[in-house]
Design a protein around this motif. Sequence first.
Motif, PDB file in Angstrom:
ATOM      1  N   ARG A 164       0.843  -1.192   0.000  1.00  0.00           N
ATOM      2  CA  ARG A 164       0.000   0.000   0.000  1.00  0.00           C
ATOM      3  C   ARG A 164       0.882   1.247   0.000  1.00  0.00           C
ATOM      4  O   ARG A 164       0.563   2.252   0.619  1.00  0.00           O
ATOM      5  CB  ARG A 164      -0.917  -0.016   1.211  1.00  0.00           C
ATOM      6  N   PHE A 165       2.002   1.179  -0.696  1.00  0.00           N
ATOM      7  CA  PHE A 165       2.910   2.316  -0.842  1.00  0.00           C
ATOM      8  C   PHE A 165       3.512   2.272  -2.231  1.00  0.00           C
ATOM      9  O   PHE A 165       3.464   1.240  -2.923  1.00  0.00           O
ATOM     10  CB  PHE A 165       4.017   2.273   0.218  1.00  0.00           C
TER      11      PHE A 165
ATOM     12  N   ASP B 224       7.823   4.018   6.018  1.00  0.00           N
ATOM     13  CA  ASP B 224       6.931   3.935   7.173  1.00  0.00           C
ATOM     14  C   ASP B 224       6.798   2.464   7.530  1.00  0.00           C
ATOM     15  O   ASP B 224       6.271   1.666   6.752  1.00  0.00           O
ATOM     16  CB  ASP B 224       5.562   4.533   6.844  1.00  0.00           C
TER      17      ASP B 224
ATOM     18  N   LYS C  17       3.524   0.482   7.035  1.00  0.00           N
ATOM     19  CA  LYS C  17       3.182  -0.036   5.714  1.00  0.00           C
ATOM     20  C   LYS C  17       3.957  -1.321   5.414  1.00  0.00           C
ATOM     21  O   LYS C  17       3.463  -2.191   4.707  1.00  0.00           O
ATOM     22  CB  LYS C  17       3.454   1.026   4.658  1.00  0.00           C
TER      23      LYS C  17
ATOM     24  N   ASP D  65       2.006  -3.889   7.304  1.00  0.00           N
ATOM     25  CA  ASP D  65       0.766  -4.172   6.595  1.00  0.00           C
ATOM     26  C   ASP D  65       1.010  -5.136   5.434  1.00  0.00           C
ATOM     27  O   ASP D  65       0.197  -6.040   5.180  1.00  0.00           O
ATOM     28  CB  ASP D  65       0.167  -2.867   6.079  1.00  0.00           C
TER      29      ASP D  65
ATOM     30  N   TRP E  16      -7.371  -5.149   6.838  1.00  0.00           N
ATOM     31  CA  TRP E  16      -7.667  -3.852   6.239  1.00  0.00           C
ATOM     32  C   TRP E  16      -9.173  -3.744   6.053  1.00  0.00           C
ATOM     33  O   TRP E  16      -9.723  -4.143   5.044  1.00  0.00           O
ATOM     34  CB  TRP E  16      -6.925  -3.700   4.907  1.00  0.00           C
TER      35      TRP E  16
END
Length: 706
Positions: free
Chosen positions: A311-312, A319, A322, A325, A463
Amino acid sequence: MAQMSTPGTAPARGPDAPREDIAQRPAADPDSNAPIVPDAAFDAALPSLSDDINAPLEPIPSAPAGTNAPVSPAVPGEIAPAAAVDPELEQPLQPLANTNTVPLQTAADATENERLQIRYDVAVRGLEELGLDDEFKSLSALREGDGKAANATQVSARAREDEQLAVRLMKSLGYYDGVASSTIETVGTEPGRVRAVLTATPGKLYKLGEINVVAGPTVPPNLVRDQLPLRTGDPLEAARVQGAEANVALVLPQRGYPFVDVGDRDILLDDQTLTGDYTLPVETGPRSSFGVLRTEGDAVFDLDHLSIFPRFKRGELYDTRKRDDLREALVATGLFGTVGVEPVRTGQPGPDGTEQVDLLVRQSKGLWRSLAGSGGYGTGEGIKLEGSWTHRNLFPPEGALVLTAIAGTQQQGASATFRRQNAGRRDRSFSTGLSANHANYDAFDAFTGTAFVRWAYDSTPIWQKRFTYAFGAELTGTNERVFDFDRNERVRRTYGIAAIPTQAVWDTSDDLLNPTRGYRLKLNLSPETSMQDSVRPYVRTMVEGTVYYPVSDRLVIAGRARAGSILGVERDSLAPSRRYYGGGGGSVRGYGFQRLGPLEPVSSLVPNDDGEIDIGDLRPVGGRSLNEFALEARYRFGNFGIVPFIDAGNAYESAFPKASDLRFGAGIGGRFYTNFGPMRVDIATPLNPRPGDGRVALYVSIGQAF
């Protein structure tokens, strides 16, 4: 005391010294340096040595024990007399039968009262005022002994351990001069009963003095100090200091510093000012941005499929949330034995003065096949058992085959489904399959076959999304029992149905399976056509809203409202399985499954042998509209919960629901909360029943009612 002598005078002798005749001794010549024994005389007195190194040694003469008599030299050729023998050793051995063979008693043979000679009580003073009493009890050696010990020494040893524990606990709050002492007291005249008394004296409280952070430059400046929530004058508490340091190690990787290393603190105490100057070294490492993915190990996914999960984007500031995740999303596929994601330095420049950091995905294959099962019971719905076999990666990547079977008192069926998770996008799924089902309820008896295809963008526990959707297509052939109002009897008819079902959901709740706050809005829209004698297009709609309000940590008020409508077709032209019904565990509790709504006319009933008509034998025929309302008070204590509730609703023949003729049900439920969702048991009764409605309904299933 040293003794002194003068020339020509013999030194003083002790009382035990042997006497000798002084007159027989030659007079000493004070001017003579000649030795008392000449060398020639000394050498002559030595025995001669043999040149034969193998010659036997001369025997050593023995003297009687306890005497100081001089030893006579051995005479060559004589045998020395034998030493005296202890008379006890000459006695004959005692017969084994007369020997005492009882073994010694071991500790295991002793009774509880013999082994536990001491019982003790514990009194602690000085810690409760500091709020340390509970923590002390959980760690105390005296408390762990449960008031029993083998002897007083053991009690004292435990008390000394607790003294050290009390000192450590006081230091953890900043009382670095704290001391603790213990005493063992007898209790009354009761034998074997003592009291261990531990007294803690905290002394003065130390506070933080100067706070120094030794770190390189960061962006923004003072990033490390800003994330260290310590202030001069704060108590020098261990938990406060450790928590502040943990915050630095947590936040900096979220702000672009994945390789931060928090060093060992240094605290310099001053017993005059009662302060401690605090110094913390921090190696921040380079400020970093995301690079590309790498992989190694026993690959489950190649890099093309792995690139779906992040998701980057490349070049974004690093980060660690992320990164975590990404790992959680890979774990959620269920295809890995182990999977790790870690940053790797590249030395390559990134945007805004950062260094590019790649993510290395370490893969190992897991188990791809699984069996699952579920079951439930509802009044009017009967017992339902469902089992499935899944191969989650039969068609890589993530192409699963799911075989399902249903066995129940009123429903039986089987299905085969192909499903691909993360199809071109994370959390988007594609599925297609075939199913055959038989359902025999009061409302209808149907044999149904369905072919379907479906695309969905779903929420997951990792999510949970605000907006999700689903759409697809279905082809259904069904043979059903339907009430023919013209003939006033039930007949069987065959229907062909084509549908394009769609769904949209807006979700602000905090949990998918057991929400405690927020709300949800859901819209179902299905354009359909029924092909029996002719093509009859129509639209099925359903709108549902739920809300969850936490009154306290234990109590949640939950409410639901739902309304449905079928437009463009008469009710009797619809297949009974496509109509709306009310009642049941997911509808208005207190009524049987699908029992609410229009019923067959009384004229369809046949009187029994006594000529009576039982209205309870009337079967529901369904309607074109539905409304439902529910209110629950979910009270939870530990892993259990109690849920009183009240429901209302009905189904109608008209195209739109009405506010009149609502049926109410109320009851209470029990919940057992597990890691995969709550187990639900609800008991309800109708508040305004119709003739023939049951008095009590029972529902057992997994998950909340809504």
